[in-house]
Design a protein around this motif. Structure first.
Motif, short mmCIF file in Angstrom:
data_model
loop_
_atom_site.label_atom_id
_atom_site.label_comp_id
_atom_site.label_asym_id
_atom_site.label_seq_id
_atom_site.Cartn_x
_atom_site.Cartn_y
_atom_site.Cartn_z
N ALA A 106 0.81 -1.21 0.00
CA ALA A 106 0.00 0.00 0.00
C ALA A 106 0.85 1.27 0.00
O ALA A 106 0.36 2.34 -0.36
CB ALA A 106 -0.94 0.01 1.20
N SER A 107 2.13 1.15 0.38
CA SER A 107 2.94 2.37 0.49
C SER A 107 4.35 2.26 -0.08
O SER A 107 5.04 3.27 -0.19
CB SER A 107 3.03 2.80 1.96
N GLU A 108 4.78 1.05 -0.45
CA GLU A 108 6.11 0.88 -1.02
C GLU A 108 5.99 0.48 -2.49
O GLU A 108 5.26 -0.46 -2.81
CB GLU A 108 6.90 -0.19 -0.26
N PRO A 109 6.69 1.15 -3.38
CA PRO A 109 6.57 0.82 -4.81
C PRO A 109 7.19 -0.54 -5.13
O PRO A 109 8.08 -1.01 -4.44
CB PRO A 109 7.35 1.95 -5.50
N VAL A 110 6.68 -1.15 -6.18
CA VAL A 110 7.23 -2.40 -6.70
C VAL A 110 8.11 -2.07 -7.90
O VAL A 110 7.66 -1.40 -8.84
CB VAL A 110 6.10 -3.37 -7.09
N LYS A 111 9.34 -2.53 -7.89
CA LYS A 111 10.30 -2.14 -8.91
C LYS A 111 10.24 -3.00 -10.16
O LYS A 111 10.59 -2.55 -11.25
CB LYS A 111 11.72 -2.17 -8.32
N ASP A 112 9.84 -4.26 -10.04
CA ASP A 112 9.84 -5.17 -11.18
C ASP A 112 8.53 -5.10 -11.95
O ASP A 112 7.53 -4.56 -11.47
CB ASP A 112 10.10 -6.60 -10.70
N LYS A 113 8.56 -5.68 -13.16
CA LYS A 113 7.38 -5.75 -14.01
C LYS A 113 6.98 -7.21 -14.24
O LYS A 113 7.85 -8.08 -14.35
CB LYS A 113 7.64 -5.07 -15.36
N TYR A 114 5.68 -7.45 -14.36
CA TYR A 114 5.17 -8.81 -14.43
C TYR A 114 4.16 -8.98 -15.56
O TYR A 114 3.54 -8.01 -16.02
CB TYR A 114 4.52 -9.19 -13.10
#
Length: 338
Positions: free
Chosen positions: A256-264
């Motif tokens: 909810a508050s930390e971005p996700v760096k990878d793509k899926y």
């Protein structure tokens, strides 16, 4: 957990009923939450333990020394802030008994909603000399760590739970003693021909990840994101036991508050939706937005939710297409395409 329980926990020190630990002493704080001020005279080194990522980050912001798992032993005392899960509370007291030196103070506090009164009576039932005081709609109780603890910890410590002979879990995790019915519905609709990179958002102890990896053996990799540290460690063990050949990564993460760096290419999720006893869809909505930003063009989201939760508007705002795969009396499975 209300802030009142935090105030209840420290009140015996603040009121002078219990002598505050002095400089040079080490105090373990289990179930720690941010938002407290140490009472006057509380000069001991505090070692907080909090495995729930959002609470952990709040403690870090307060500049509290915090770890997601218990480290060290020989503490001079322990504080236990109770939560709503009985097994987890008892397990924390068992850990305090093991980690604190003989004669050290163990102080426990919680509200009525945390089952603090039955817990106090249970501890008293072991023949310990327990003192207590009510304050701020809760109760604090305390006792000295006895010399012999083996029988106590044997009754309080909670062993790992086995689910369907395939999964290992523990009290305090979501649906720790059975496969969640919503997750089971989503699992029944997972693809059998998926061959890209996948992520499991709010992976819990790993059920959906194992199901996806089993149904789609050509999967390239699966990444598990989970805010509960203990559940993530259980997921690590469950993936290793059930699908050891699948490439896998694990992220202790607040979606909810930390971005996700990878793509899926595919994200699956059974988002949590409760804040206390009330349905609170904002967490699931935030996770859907995070999923949208973490999917490649053409990537798909599959999620399960209680039928009444309003996730369709946020899907419409963040995806090119979305729809409903199926529903039953309680749940619906939704899909969306980036």
């Amino acid at each position: 957990m209300s802030r009142d329980a935090l105030k209840t926990l420290f009140h015996p020190f603040a009121s002078g009923t219990v002598e505050a630990p002095s400089e040079g002493e080490r105090i373990l704080f289990l179930g720690a939450e941010a938002g407290f001020a140490l009472p006057e005279g509380f000069a001991a080194e505090l070692s907080a333990v909090q495995g729930f990522r959002p609470f952990y980050r709040q403690l870090q912001a307060q500049r509290i020394n915090v770890t997601p798992d218990i480290e060290g032993e020989g503490y001079d005392g322990a504080l236990v802030l109770c939560a709503k899960h009985k097994g987890e509370n008892e397990d924390h007291i068992a850990e305090a008994l093991v980690r604190v030196r003989e004669g050290g103070l163990i102080l426990v506090a919680g509200g009525k909603e945390d089952g603090i009164q039955p817990l106090r009576k249970r501890i008293e039932g072991f023949g310990l000399s327990v003192e207590h005081m009510p304050k701020y709609h809760g109760v604090a109780f305390w006792f000295a760590r006895p010399a012999e603890i083996k029988a106590l910890t044997a009754q309080l410590a909670k062993p790992a739970t086995e689910v369907e002979g395939r999964f290992t879990t523990a009290p305090g995790m979501f649906s720790h003693d059975r496969i969640d019915a919503g997750s089971e519905l989503l699992a029944s609709r997972l693809p059998t021909d998926f061959a890209g990179d996948a992520a499991d958002f709010g992976a819990g102890w790993g059920y959906l990840s194992v199901e996806l990896a089993t149904k789609s053996p050509r999967i390239e990799r699966i990444d598990l994101y989970e805010a509960h540290y203990g559940a993530l460690e259980a997921a690590r063990a469950n993936l290793l036991a059930n699908c050891p050949k699948v490439a896998q990564r694990f992220f202790w993460h607040d979606l909810a508050s930390e971005p996700v760096k990878d793509k899926y290419d595919l994200i699956i999720m059974n988002p949590p939706f409760h804040e206390g006893h009330a349905a609170e869809p904002s967490l699931g909505q935030a996770m859907i937005k995070t999923a949208a930003s973490a999917l490649r063009s053409g990537g798909r989201l599959m999620l399960v939710a209680n039928r009444g939760l309003p996730y369709e508007p946020v899907l419409s705002e963040n995806f090119k297409e979305f729809g409903e795969t199926c529903r039953n009396a309680r749940y619906k499975v939704l899909w969306a395409k980036k």
